[in-house]
Every structure is written in structure tokens, then in C-alpha cells.
Design a protein around this motif. Sequence first.
Motif, PDB file in Angstrom:
ATOM      1  N   ALA A 178       0.834  -1.195   0.000  1.00 39.04           N
ATOM      2  CA  ALA A 178       0.000   0.000   0.000  1.00 39.04           C
ATOM      3  C   ALA A 178       0.872   1.249   0.000  1.00 39.04           C
ATOM      4  O   ALA A 178       1.859   1.339   0.732  1.00 39.04           O
ATOM      5  CB  ALA A 178      -0.926   0.015   1.218  1.00 39.04           C
ATOM      6  N   GLY A 249      -8.957   0.432  -4.122  1.00 44.56           N
ATOM      7  CA  GLY A 249      -7.734   0.337  -3.343  1.00 44.56           C
ATOM      8  C   GLY A 249      -7.587   1.428  -2.302  1.00 44.56           C
ATOM      9  O   GLY A 249      -6.745   1.308  -1.394  1.00 44.56           O
ATOM     10  N   VAL A 261     -11.056  -0.973   2.821  1.00 41.19           N
ATOM     11  CA  VAL A 261     -10.392  -0.949   1.522  1.00 41.19           C
ATOM     12  C   VAL A 261     -11.474  -0.989   0.450  1.00 41.19           C
ATOM     13  O   VAL A 261     -12.241  -1.952   0.360  1.00 41.19           O
ATOM     14  CB  VAL A 261      -9.441  -2.151   1.361  1.00 41.19           C
ATOM     15  CG1 VAL A 261      -8.747  -2.091   0.002  1.00 41.19           C
ATOM     16  CG2 VAL A 261      -8.409  -2.170   2.482  1.00 41.19           C
ATOM     17  N   VAL A 278      -4.023   0.849  -1.685  1.00 39.15           N
ATOM     18  CA  VAL A 278      -3.453  -0.466  -1.970  1.00 39.15           C
ATOM     19  C   VAL A 278      -2.931  -0.494  -3.402  1.00 39.15           C
ATOM     20  O   VAL A 278      -3.610  -0.040  -4.337  1.00 39.15           O
ATOM     21  CB  VAL A 278      -4.504  -1.572  -1.756  1.00 39.15           C
ATOM     22  CG1 VAL A 278      -3.962  -2.935  -2.196  1.00 39.15           C
ATOM     23  CG2 VAL A 278      -4.935  -1.616  -0.293  1.00 39.15           C
ATOM     24  N   SER A 282      -1.800  -5.765  -5.657  1.00 39.44           N
ATOM     25  CA  SER A 282      -2.247  -6.455  -4.444  1.00 39.44           C
ATOM     26  C   SER A 282      -3.765  -6.541  -4.329  1.00 39.44           C
ATOM     27  O   SER A 282      -4.279  -7.236  -3.447  1.00 39.44           O
ATOM     28  CB  SER A 282      -1.700  -5.747  -3.199  1.00 39.44           C
ATOM     29  OG  SER A 282      -0.307  -5.914  -3.071  1.00 39.44           O
ATOM     30  N   PHE A 297      -0.363  -4.766   6.042  1.00 37.97           N
ATOM     31  CA  PHE A 297       0.021  -3.819   4.997  1.00 37.97           C
ATOM     32  C   PHE A 297       1.532  -3.603   5.051  1.00 37.97           C
ATOM     33  O   PHE A 297       2.125  -3.498   6.121  1.00 37.97           O
ATOM     34  CB  PHE A 297      -0.699  -2.485   5.198  1.00 37.97           C
ATOM     35  CG  PHE A 297      -2.181  -2.553   4.979  1.00 37.97           C
ATOM     36  CD1 PHE A 297      -2.701  -2.580   3.697  1.00 37.97           C
ATOM     37  CD2 PHE A 297      -3.063  -2.609   6.052  1.00 37.97           C
ATOM     38  CE1 PHE A 297      -4.072  -2.640   3.476  1.00 37.97           C
ATOM     39  CE2 PHE A 297      -4.414  -2.667   5.855  1.00 37.97           C
ATOM     40  CZ  PHE A 297      -4.934  -2.682   4.567  1.00 37.97           C
TER      41      PHE A 297
END
Length: 300
Positions: A178, A249, A261, A278, A282, A297
Motif C-alpha cells: 500500500a 484500493g 479498503v 493499496v 495487491s 500492509f
Amino acid sequence: MSLRIVEPGPLALIEDLGRPGLAAIGVSASGALDRAALRLGNRLLGNDEGCAGIEFLLGGATVRFEEPAWFAVTGAVVSLDLDGRPVDPHDAVHAEAGATLRIGRPTAGVRSYLTVRGGVDVHPVLGSRSRDVLSALGPAPLTAGDVLAVGEHPAQAVPLLDFVPVALPADGVVEVRAHRGPRADWFLPSAIDAFYDREWEVSAESNRIGARLDPVRAAAHRAGSEPHPSPVLERAVLSELPSEPMVAGAVQVSPDGRPTVLLADHPVTGGYPVIAVVADASLDAFAQLRPGQRLAFRHA
């Protein structure tokens, strides 16, 4: 060609790679949560990688092929039964007319993708066949008895493959990358450290719109003998934030200090500060996270 939904399981949606580029008119991209799984299924069949397939939540689904067809099932780890014969996931499989495919409950991950050679052919909405559960755009969730048309076979033959390397969904702590968010300066430095240093649990409130996360609770908190710990993502700026654009994200933090998220069907604007975003690479991992599973994270 067509296939029939005999049993859709808890939630079955038609998804392709979405409808990006329409946020200015209030439409999120939507599309398959596990894009890599959908792309793999299509490549196994010689389809364009953006062809629509079916996203099954928690398996338990049954599909009948009305005509001979090639298909693949990717994503979550599930057992597959074709007319009483076990078949492998992540592989191109041929089904005779009238054959019935049963998709079991996942032992890892939560979402499975059924792709068919030619793709699921339903009417596109704003250039995509994806279902957006927030805005209710695209084809409705599938129900028992639905018959879906299949598109024409692509010119490319079904690839001849002996082995396909696949990274299966993790059942332990999942690490995701992230970037620092545009409103990170609205949080105390201790909150930024906690965001990256602590593990988080996926809440049962999560869905295609967003993954709600909880701080990992001590045994005493889970048993109820001690109060839940105070939020760890404390803000330095307490004023109200005007709504601003959101992307998939984005990690929003609500007033209770819990992060969410945003995923494929997210709203295009939001009024909670974004502590992090993010990395795109991912994002697919969130499609396969189970409630209660932990993630961490890491700086992108």
C-alpha cells in the motif's frame, strides 16, 4: 450455445474486466474482484482475457452445459465434479452436451470463476457485462433456471498445456502493498505506524464494495471480559472532509478508527480520509480473503 444455472450458490454474478473510465459520470469500474483468475480462465480456453465469466461466492453451485463446451474453473481452491467424475481446476476441460458441473465449497479463498470458450454472452451495459452491486448496473445476480448464451468460439485453438503454475489463495496472514494515501497527514504519526505495523482482521461486513477491517483483538477482548481496545488509527485533523474522488484500493478510515479498503464496486466519491492506497498488484488478494483472516500492509 448455452449453459443453465441449476444452483447458483450464495451469490453468482456475471463479471468481465469492468467498465473503467466512467467515474466522471458516477460509474465505478466494477468487474471481477480476482482479475487474475478471470484472465487465467480465459487464456486457458483461447478467449480474449476480457471475456465475461461467472463469479461464484463460496461455491456450492451447479451448472449444466446444454451443448458441448470447453470450460475452466479458477480462483478459490474447490473440488469439481463433472457428471460424477472429478476434474481439475485451472485447466481447460471439455464437457459433453447435457453434462453437469458441480463446484464444491472452497477450502481456501472464497470466489471461483467459471469461464467458457466463447465467453458468457449477455447484453453489455456501458460497454461491460459486469454486475455492479452498488449501482445495480449490469445483469442481475443469477438464479436457478437461468439460461446464459455463450459467444462464438474464438479463432485461436484451445492451448495445449501440460502444467499451469498458479499461486493459490493463502490461508494465513496475507501481505499486501500500500502507498501512502493523499490524506495521510490527517492522521497522527502513531496511526501511520500502526497501520503498517499491525495485523488486521477481515470483517464479515466485507463485500464487493469494500473490505472492512478490524484490529486484531486479544483473547480477553474476544471473550468479552475486557472492553475492545480504542481505535488505533487516530486522526490529527478532526474537521469534516468534503467528499472527494475515490479509486479502487483507497483505504478510508471511518470515525471509529476502522479502515475499509474500497474494491471494484466502490462509490466514486467519499468523505472519509484516505490513509493509504493499496497497490493495484495487491488488489486481487482481497477477492479471496475470508472473514476473520488476517492481513498486513507493507509499504509499496
